[in-house]
Write a protein that holds these residues in place. Structure first.
Motif: not given
Length: 264
Positions: A50-55
């Motif tokens: 989720a973080i890799a996708k968001a940032v």
């Protein structure tokens, strides 16, 4: 002010959801290489994704380990021997009548909420001092100062975090290492959102009405008059973890919406 944490490594415990996840995402957005932590591999993998996708361009990894135990903390430190930024966020809470709270609950809360931060700070802080730069942040609560009668055991652990944090800060004198605590108030994390939705359904209200009523009834001194978002708490933590916060040390920083009615 632009916070730039490129070249810094960060560990956020209990960061698969809620405030911890928002902090991990905020640190990644500021350029830090972030390690997400949670109890199960599945949730850790999901949070990392989720973080890799968001940032865009995020450097994010994950370690599954329960920091409520010595073994879990050892697993985490073995996998990740050094960090520049340690966010002691992992914690549990549960409303429970004092007279019905057994010794086992007091011990479980202390191990999870206090000893996790003690063990990890002991493991990582000496490296920070040798490198002459580091940030340790304990995620405490306004309940550390306003001990809630419905969960005294929880309030005790949050007050203990303030004592540990301030004591550790005394060990940083003359260095570029800082240790601080952040005190959130009622915050709309995933678990709280579920609770508020259930409350709204029971009372025939909208989610917004239920949330507002809860704050007015249980936190009447709130100046914010609403739940904070996880991002609002994370913003404070990212600043405290930055180079720009170098003069803030040994502090208990409030992000509780003005609930606490004292000058200091």
């Amino acid at each position: 002010m632009k916070i730039d944490l490129k070249g810094k490594t960060a560990l956020v415990t209990g960061s698969t959801t809620g405030i911890g996840h928002a902090i991990a995402k905020g640190l990644a957005a500021a350029g830090a290489e972030v390690t997400v932590n949670g109890r199960t591999q599945a949730k850790v993998d999901q949070a990392v994704s989720a973080i890799a996708k968001a940032v865009h361009g995020a450097k994010v990894h994950g370690v599954a380990a329960s920091v409520s135990t010595i073994e879990g903390c050892n697993t985490l430190v073995t996998t990740l021997p050094e960090v520049d930024i340690l966010i002691n966020n992992a914690g549990i809470f549960e409303p429970k009548d004092f007279f019905e709270t057994p010794d086992e609950d007091w011990s479980r809360f202390f191990e999870t909420n206090v000893m996790s931060g003690v063990r990890l700070s002991r493991a990582y802080m000496q490296g920070m001092l040798k490198r002459n730069w580091g940030r340790i942040v304990f995620i405490s609560s306004e309940s550390a100062l306003n001990i809630p009668k419905e969960m005294i055991h929880y309030g005790m652990t949050k007050a203990a975090q303030l004592a540990v944090s301030r004591g550790l800060a005394e060990l940083t004198r003359g260095t570029a290492v800082t240790v601080n605590s952040v005190l959130p108030g009622p915050t709309m994390s995933e678990g709280v959102e579920t609770f508020v939705k259930d409350l709204a359904k029971q009372n025939g209200q909208s989610v917004e009405q239920a949330a507002s009523q809860f704050v007015k009834q249980f936190r009447p001194t709130s100046l914010l008059q609403r739940f904070a978002t996880v991002e609002e708490i994370a913003n404070m933590v990212v600043y405290v973890a930055s180079r720009e916060s170098s003069a803030t040390n040994g502090a208990a920083l409030r992000a509780e919406g003005g609930i606490i009615q004292t000058l200091a």
